[in-house]
Enzyme design. Structure first.
Site, PDB file in Angstrom:
ATOM      1  N   HIS A  44       1.382  -1.188   0.111  1.00 28.95           N
ATOM      2  CA  HIS A  44       0.308   0.086   0.162  1.00 28.95           C
ATOM      3  C   HIS A  44       0.677   0.865  -0.179  1.00 28.95           C
ATOM      4  O   HIS A  44       1.428   1.739   0.959  1.00 28.95           O
ATOM      5  CB  HIS A  44      -1.251   0.436   1.087  1.00 28.95           C
ATOM      6  CG  HIS A  44      -1.789   1.266   0.740  1.00 28.95           C
ATOM      7  ND1 HIS A  44      -3.319   1.040   2.507  1.00 28.95           N
ATOM      8  CD2 HIS A  44      -2.008   2.402   0.472  1.00 28.95           C
ATOM      9  CE1 HIS A  44      -3.897   1.737   1.671  1.00 28.95           C
ATOM     10  NE2 HIS A  44      -3.100   2.913   1.040  1.00 28.95           N
ATOM     11  N   GLU A  76      -2.667  -1.513  -3.575  1.00 30.35           N
ATOM     12  CA  GLU A  76      -3.335  -1.073  -2.750  1.00 30.35           C
ATOM     13  C   GLU A  76      -3.331   0.662  -2.392  1.00 30.35           C
ATOM     14  O   GLU A  76      -1.913   1.118  -2.188  1.00 30.35           O
ATOM     15  CB  GLU A  76      -3.679  -1.027  -1.122  1.00 30.35           C
ATOM     16  CG  GLU A  76      -4.453  -3.310  -0.769  1.00 30.35           C
ATOM     17  CD  GLU A  76      -4.655  -3.122   0.683  1.00 30.35           C
ATOM     18  OE1 GLU A  76      -4.271  -2.399   1.165  1.00 30.35           O
ATOM     19  OE2 GLU A  76      -4.788  -4.349   1.303  1.00 30.35           O
ATOM     20  N   HIS A 200      -7.160  -7.299   7.252  1.00 26.95           N
ATOM     21  CA  HIS A 200      -6.609  -5.855   8.530  1.00 26.95           C
ATOM     22  C   HIS A 200      -7.149  -6.758   9.999  1.00 26.95           C
ATOM     23  O   HIS A 200      -7.822  -6.914  10.046  1.00 26.95           O
ATOM     24  CB  HIS A 200      -7.884  -4.845   8.453  1.00 26.95           C
ATOM     25  CG  HIS A 200      -7.284  -3.655   9.071  1.00 26.95           C
ATOM     26  ND1 HIS A 200      -6.245  -3.165   8.763  1.00 26.95           N
ATOM     27  CD2 HIS A 200      -7.118  -2.719   9.997  1.00 26.95           C
ATOM     28  CE1 HIS A 200      -6.363  -1.971   8.415  1.00 26.95           C
ATOM     29  NE2 HIS A 200      -6.258  -1.856  10.351  1.00 26.95           N
TER      30      HIS A 200
END
Length: 247
Positions: A44, A76, A200
């Protein structure tokens, strides 16, 4: 089929960035993850490059192309023009779009699919023209209306935000409640033909429950919990443990 594991390398990069040195190696630990059963690698890259740097992306792309051609690269991020250009330059198999503000420490909520539908539709079309699978970050209690709007963007998958579930590590009653929400949203997504990813605060301990709640779960992207375990068990053994926990 068990969910596939994509190892998020952001925490490795964040540790490396504490010193102006090339270790720990993002690609080196990515290689160990893939050798030991991970299906892919996730990054990310945020605008401030506080962990993954833009310059890391070509090396990860080359690692997969040269040594692990069946693995996947998942990038991401929030779809700014700069992010989209990074994606187009590095050609990931999957792009996961998240509604992050640049100041956020980490992703903590899904898209407003109804309010951002037209914006997302244009981005999804651009990414798919370049051959990427597109996944949209999604709240764990998404309604049918919201998921219908996600489907209407043309996205291939949603990635359920599992932070609330991960936060119930010491409360089994709340854990069951969060799993029920994920199960309900997962059934709707499946009915609509959306593939399901999740990520997550997932751990070896809570992954089996998630897999039972969402039988069609395709992929989990895990960084913090996996890297924390790797400090204790080593990267190779940790990846093997997480792959096993996926089912």
């Amino acid at each position: 089929m068990p969910a596939q594991l994509s190892v998020n390398l952001n925490a490795v990069a964040m540790l490396r960035n504490r010193r102006d040195l090339p270790w720990p190696s993002v690609t080196g630990l990515g290689r160990i993850a893939l050798v030991n059963g991970a299906h892919g690698l996730t990054v990310h890259p945020r605008p401030d490059q506080r962990h993954i740097r833009f310059s890391d992306l070509p090396g990860i792309r080359a690692l997969i192309d040269d040594e692990f051609p069946n693995a996947e690269f998942n990038i991401e991020g929030y779809p700014t023009d700069e992010f989209l250009e990074l994606v187009e330059a590095n050609q990931p198999e999957q792009v996961t779009l998240v509604p992050d503000d640049p100041s956020q420490a980490t992703s903590d909520h899904g898209w407003d699919f109804q309010g951002k539908g037209n914006f997302l539709r244009a981005v999804v079309q651009r990414l798919k023209k370049n051959g990427a699978r597109v996944s949209l970050f999604c709240d764990p209690d998404a309604s049918r209306t919201a998921l219908e709007a996600a489907k209407a963007t043309g996205a291939d998958r949603v990635e359920f935000y599992t932070g609330p579930y991960g936060g119930t590590y010491d409360d089994p009653v709340r854990a069951a409640e969060e799993l029920k929400r994920l199960e309900t949203a997962g059934k709707i997504a499946t009915e609509l033909g959306l593939g399901i990813n999740a990520g997550h605060d997932l751990t070896v301990e809570n992954l089996p429950g998630l897999a039972r709640a969402i039988p069609g779960l395709l992929e989990v992207s895990i960084g913090h919990g996996l890297i924390a375990d790797a400090i204790e068990h080593g990267m190779a053994e940790t990846v093997r443990r997480f792959v096993k926990a996926c089912g």
